[in-house]
Design an enzyme around this catalytic site. Structure first.
Site, short mmCIF file in Angstrom:
data_model
loop_
_atom_site.label_atom_id
_atom_site.label_comp_id
_atom_site.label_asym_id
_atom_site.label_seq_id
_atom_site.Cartn_x
_atom_site.Cartn_y
_atom_site.Cartn_z
N LYS A 1 2.71 -1.26 -0.37
CA LYS A 1 4.15 -1.03 -0.35
C LYS A 1 4.58 -0.24 0.89
O LYS A 1 5.72 -0.40 1.37
CB LYS A 1 4.59 -0.33 -1.64
N TYR B 1 -1.80 -0.44 -4.19
CA TYR B 1 -0.35 -0.73 -4.28
C TYR B 1 0.45 0.15 -3.30
O TYR B 1 1.36 -0.33 -2.62
CB TYR B 1 0.08 -0.51 -5.72
#
Ligand SMILES: NC(=O)c1ccc[n+]([C@@H]2O[C@H](COP(=O)([O-])OP(=O)(O)OC[C@H]3O[C@@H](n4cnc5c(N)ncnc54)[C@H](O)[C@@H]3O)[C@@H](O)[C@H]2O)c1
Length: 253
Positions: A158, A154
C-alpha cells in the site's frame, strides 16, 4: 470529447465492497463501467445495479496479476464499451501474519494483486488515455501504508501504491492524465469482516471498538471511499494529481 460521448471507467475488484460501490457511483456520474473481478459471474450484482438505474456496464472476469488476462480484458472493454480512460485499481487481498510466520506466498500474493495488478492495468489502459489526451487513474492505498502490525506485506504494497501513483502522475501528466491515491481507514466490507473473524470477534464488536478510535466515531462505508474516488475521476479534477487522500474519519498520526 464531445459532450455526448461517454467516458469509460474500469473498476477492478468491483464484484463487492469498495469496488462495487465505486462502480455504481461512477455509473451514476454518467460513466460506462467495466466491472472487473476474478470471477465474471460474481460481477453480475454490480452490473445489475448499474443497468437497473439506466447505466451501461460490462462484467469482466480477470486476474489483475496476470499480464495476458489483463491485456485481453482491456482489449475486450475497449471493444465492448469504448476506450477505458478512467481506471480504479481497487482489487485487493489480505494475507496478514506476523513477520516470523509470514510465508513466501503470503508476501507474493499481496504484492502481485496490489502492485503488479495496478502496474499491469495502468500499463494496459494508458495507451487509450494517451490517445484520448485524457485519463484518470486512482490507486487504492490504505492507512496501513503508514505501517501496521501483522501486515508487512500489505503495508509495503500500500506504500508502494503511493509511489506508483506519484510516478504515474509525473510521467503521464503531459497527456492530460492524472493519477491519485485514495487511502481508506477502516471500511465495513468483507475484508474487514474477515479480519474480525480471524481475531475471533463478531464484526459488530470489532467495528464498535474501531469506531471509538476514529474522530468521527464511526467506521467508514464503501460509499465514503467511492465519493473520494468520484472526485479524483471528475472532469474538473485535472489539476489535482499525484495526491494521496486519506479517507479515515480523521487525521492519522
Ligand atoms: N476495507 C477496508 O477497511 C480497506 C481499508 C483500506 C484499503 N482497502 C483497500 O480497498 C480495496 C477494496 O477493499 P474491500 O474492503 O472492498 O475488499 P473486498 O475483499 O471486499 O473486495 C476485494 C475484491 O477484489 C477482488 N480481487 C482479489 N484479487 C483479485 C485479482 N487478482 N484480480 C481481480 N480481482 C481481485 C476480490 O474478488 C474482491 O471482489 C482493496 O485494495 C483494499 O486493500 C480496504
Amino acid at each position: 470529447m464531445s459532450t455526448t460521448e461517454q467516458r469509460v471507467a474500469v473498476v477492478t475488484g468491483a464484484a463487492r465492497g469498495i469496488g462495487a460501490a465505486t462502480a455504481v457511483r461512477l455509473a451514476a456520474e454518467g460513466r460506462a463501467v467495466a466491472v472487473l473481478d476474478l470471477d465474471e459471474a460474481a460481477c453480475a450484482d454490480t452490473v445489475e445495479k448499474i443497468t437497473a438505474a439506466g447505466g451501461r456496464a460490462l462484467a469482466v472476469g480477470c486476474d489483475v496479476s496476470d499480464s495476458a488476462q489483463v491485456d485481453s480484458a482491456v482489449a475486450r472493454i475497449a471493444d465492448a464499451l469504448g476506450a477505458p480512460v478512467i481506471l480504479v485499481n481497487n482489487a485487493g487481498v489480505l494475507r496478514d501474519n506476523l513477520l516470523f510466520k509470514m510465508s513466501d506466498s503470503d508476501w507474493d500474493t499481496v504484492m502481485n494483486v496490489h502492485l503488479r495488478g495496478a502496474f499491469l492495468m495502468s500499463r494496459a489502459c494508458q495507451k487509450h488515455m494517451v490517445d484520448a489526451r485524457f485519463g484518470r487513474i486512482v490507486n487504492l492505498s490504505s492507512s496501513s501504508a503508514l505501517g501496521n502490525r501483522g501486515q508487512a506485506n500489505y503495508a509495503a504494497a500500500k506504500a508502494g501504491m503511493q509511489g506508483l501513483t506519484k510516478t504515474l502522475a509525473k510521467e503521464l501528466g503531459k497527456f492530460g492524465i492524472t493519477a491519485n491515491s485514495v487511502a481508506p481507514g477502516f471500511i465495513a466490507t468483507e475484508m474487514t469482516a474477515a479480519t474480525a473473524a480471524r481475531v475471533g470477534m463478531s464484526f459488530e464488536d470489532f467495528s464498535a471498538a474501531a469506531a471509538t478510535q476514529i474522530p468521527v466515531q464511526r467506521v467508514g462505508e464503501p460509499e465514503d471511499v467511492a465519493h473520494a474516488i468520484a472526485f479524483f475521476t471528475g472532469e474538473q479534477a485535472g489539476y489535482v494529481s499525484g495526491q494521496v487522500m486519506y479517507v479515515a474519519g480523521g487525521p492519522l498520526n
